[in-house]
Design a protein around this motif. Sequence first.
Motif, short mmCIF file in Angstrom:
data_model
loop_
_atom_site.label_atom_id
_atom_site.label_comp_id
_atom_site.label_asym_id
_atom_site.label_seq_id
_atom_site.Cartn_x
_atom_site.Cartn_y
_atom_site.Cartn_z
N LEU A 42 70.85 0.53 -37.39
CA LEU A 42 69.25 0.71 -37.20
C LEU A 42 68.75 -0.17 -35.91
O LEU A 42 68.96 -1.06 -36.64
CB LEU A 42 68.08 0.22 -38.82
CG LEU A 42 67.40 0.20 -38.49
CD1 LEU A 42 66.10 1.01 -38.03
CD2 LEU A 42 66.89 -1.31 -39.53
N LYS A 43 68.18 0.60 -35.15
CA LYS A 43 67.73 -0.18 -34.13
C LYS A 43 65.95 -0.99 -34.76
O LYS A 43 65.49 -0.59 -34.70
CB LYS A 43 67.03 0.91 -32.91
CG LYS A 43 66.62 0.88 -31.75
CD LYS A 43 67.93 0.46 -30.69
CE LYS A 43 67.42 0.05 -29.33
NZ LYS A 43 66.78 -1.39 -29.29
N LEU A 44 66.41 -1.99 -34.23
CA LEU A 44 65.06 -3.03 -34.64
C LEU A 44 64.34 -3.64 -33.50
O LEU A 44 65.36 -4.93 -33.08
CB LEU A 44 65.73 -4.27 -36.14
CG LEU A 44 65.08 -5.00 -36.46
CD1 LEU A 44 63.55 -3.76 -37.58
CD2 LEU A 44 64.88 -5.70 -37.30
N GLY A 45 64.14 -3.41 -32.99
CA GLY A 45 63.78 -3.60 -31.16
C GLY A 45 64.65 -3.74 -30.47
O GLY A 45 65.54 -2.48 -30.53
N PRO A 46 65.06 -4.99 -30.11
CA PRO A 46 66.63 -4.41 -29.08
C PRO A 46 67.70 -4.83 -29.80
O PRO A 46 69.08 -4.98 -28.89
CB PRO A 46 66.48 -5.89 -27.55
CG PRO A 46 65.17 -6.91 -29.11
CD PRO A 46 64.65 -6.19 -29.94
N LEU A 47 67.42 -5.49 -30.71
CA LEU A 47 69.37 -5.47 -32.10
C LEU A 47 69.19 -4.29 -32.44
O LEU A 47 68.95 -2.85 -32.73
CB LEU A 47 68.76 -6.35 -32.81
CG LEU A 47 67.78 -8.20 -32.86
CD1 LEU A 47 67.58 -8.54 -33.58
CD2 LEU A 47 68.75 -8.15 -31.31
N LEU B 136 71.39 -2.86 -35.48
CA LEU B 136 71.93 -3.67 -36.91
C LEU B 136 72.96 -2.86 -37.39
O LEU B 136 73.00 -1.27 -37.30
CB LEU B 136 70.92 -3.58 -38.32
CG LEU B 136 69.06 -4.50 -37.54
CD1 LEU B 136 68.76 -4.47 -38.65
CD2 LEU B 136 69.66 -6.00 -37.45
N LYS B 137 73.63 -3.50 -37.91
CA LYS B 137 75.04 -2.44 -38.49
C LYS B 137 74.47 -1.78 -39.47
O LYS B 137 75.40 -0.72 -39.77
CB LYS B 137 76.41 -3.32 -38.37
CG LYS B 137 76.10 -4.27 -39.33
CD LYS B 137 77.25 -5.59 -39.29
CE LYS B 137 77.13 -6.71 -40.11
NZ LYS B 137 78.19 -7.25 -40.03
N TYR C 112 77.41 -19.96 -47.08
CA TYR C 112 76.66 -19.38 -47.34
C TYR C 112 76.35 -18.51 -47.02
O TYR C 112 76.25 -17.67 -47.55
CB TYR C 112 75.56 -20.08 -48.35
CG TYR C 112 74.56 -19.86 -49.44
CD1 TYR C 112 74.56 -18.69 -50.26
CD2 TYR C 112 72.96 -19.32 -47.90
CE1 TYR C 112 73.60 -18.78 -50.95
CE2 TYR C 112 72.54 -18.85 -49.01
CZ TYR C 112 72.55 -17.83 -50.01
OH TYR C 112 71.44 -17.62 -50.66
N TYR C 113 75.59 -18.47 -45.82
CA TYR C 113 75.34 -17.55 -45.13
C TYR C 113 75.86 -16.93 -44.34
O TYR C 113 76.42 -15.88 -44.26
CB TYR C 113 74.18 -17.73 -43.73
CG TYR C 113 73.75 -18.40 -44.24
CD1 TYR C 113 72.34 -17.40 -44.69
CD2 TYR C 113 72.78 -19.70 -44.21
CE1 TYR C 113 70.77 -17.74 -45.46
CE2 TYR C 113 71.22 -19.98 -45.19
CZ TYR C 113 70.21 -19.10 -45.42
OH TYR C 113 69.49 -19.17 -45.74
N THR C 114 77.02 -16.72 -44.04
CA THR C 114 78.55 -16.72 -43.60
C THR C 114 79.46 -15.78 -44.46
O THR C 114 79.61 -14.52 -44.16
CB THR C 114 79.80 -17.65 -42.89
OG1 THR C 114 79.07 -18.05 -41.82
CG2 THR C 114 80.74 -16.86 -42.05
N GLN C 115 79.42 -15.78 -45.59
CA GLN C 115 79.89 -14.98 -46.84
C GLN C 115 78.82 -14.09 -46.75
O GLN C 115 78.80 -12.61 -46.89
CB GLN C 115 79.42 -15.74 -47.84
CG GLN C 115 80.33 -17.42 -47.95
CD GLN C 115 80.67 -17.71 -49.38
OE1 GLN C 115 79.15 -17.93 -50.09
NE2 GLN C 115 81.44 -17.83 -50.04
N ARG C 116 77.34 -13.97 -47.07
CA ARG C 116 76.96 -12.66 -46.59
C ARG C 116 76.46 -11.93 -44.90
O ARG C 116 74.98 -11.42 -44.94
CB ARG C 116 75.53 -13.24 -46.97
CG ARG C 116 75.89 -13.65 -48.63
CD ARG C 116 74.65 -14.43 -49.56
NE ARG C 116 74.77 -15.03 -50.49
CZ ARG C 116 76.11 -15.84 -50.75
NH1 ARG C 116 76.69 -16.95 -50.56
NH2 ARG C 116 75.81 -16.10 -52.03
N ALA C 117 77.40 -12.76 -43.96
CA ALA C 117 77.14 -11.59 -42.75
C ALA C 117 77.41 -10.27 -42.56
O ALA C 117 77.00 -10.18 -41.95
CB ALA C 117 77.26 -12.54 -42.41
N GLY C 118 77.74 -9.97 -44.16
CA GLY C 118 77.84 -8.34 -43.58
C GLY C 118 77.26 -7.67 -44.18
O GLY C 118 77.02 -6.59 -43.30
#
Length: 374
Positions: free
Chosen positions: A8-13, A15-16, A39-45
């Motif tokens: 998904l194109k979200l602004g300039p990003l 998303l995978k 915690y956040y790294t675990q959910r970085a999928g």
Amino acid sequence: MPSFSTPLKLGPLLLKNRVIMSSLTRDRNLVPGPLQVEYYTQRAGAGLILTEGTMIEETGSEWSNAPGIYTDEQVKGWRKVLDSVHARQSFMYLQLWHIGRVAHPLLQNGRPNVGPSAIGANGGKFRVLPGAPGYVVPEAIKDPTSYIGLYRKAAERAKEAGFDGVELHSANGYLPHQFIDNTSNKRTDEWGGSAENRCRFPLRVIDEMCSVYGNNRVGIKLSPGGGYNDMGMSEKDTSETFAYLIQELSARRIAYIQLARYWDLGDPLKRGKEVDIFQWKKLINSEHTALLVNTNYNAEEGEKTLQADLADAIVFGRFYIANPDLAERLIKNQELNTKFNMKGFYGGEAEGYTDYPTYEQQKMKELLFNKVLH
């Protein structure tokens, strides 16, 4: 047809995928530390992570260990989280949070809680205070521009920390929502009365956030149905107010508008109502502003919503607590973990926070257990 796995194109990003991690208050970290990095790294999928609500100033909240973005130490802590999340090719927006009238003076060194008007919310309890008192009447904000300035400063600190964007928490009965709703905003000046005046505060905040980040790195969360924290207008006022607000937000070409559905579990007083959040979809120019939807979506309904082109991405909350690899599970159509450790839901350390298994870990544990049995 788009699916969870579609970028998904979200602004300039870029998303995978279209699986978004919702903001989840876990009440553990005034200053983000190693536990939050994990915690956040675990959910970085996730294609995009929305941080837990993050205070723009020190506020007397029921969530005494909710994080902030008002000190240099907090900026440094968030930067370490971001470095790790970015290393896993995910993106992260910081949700800017001010709770307004649902703060308590006893939790903020005697400073009054504030709101657009001197009207207290009903139904809430401060369990961290002796006797679990309810909400108190706030002090009406004399000059709303001073709070708009706090949001700008918070956006500047978020940019310093390295966040990919910022989201305004304008839902769930917090300060911007209190200005929007005509049951909590009875002002007679330019900040109250008409839909245009009541929406002035969140729109001015959005303008400041855009001036810091650029329009295409700014989002907003709205909950039109109300309910939580004693919010809820008439059906007519809801439809008209949010139509005006969403048109104005789309005209500003922000990255996304997140609409949360009504949730009766968070509405003990039954003040809110079921609202068709898709009634405003036609007001959003999808060429530059994405529509994200949230609240009680499961795998099947989320997939159908994407395939029907009703929304650009699905925001998942509680499923992301028990499934650190939720995006992978949804994309691969794997079984979701529905076993929540309520002991670690709010507050604590690793238990119920970073100790939930991935799908592979879960299956390996089951396999080993079965081998022991046989």
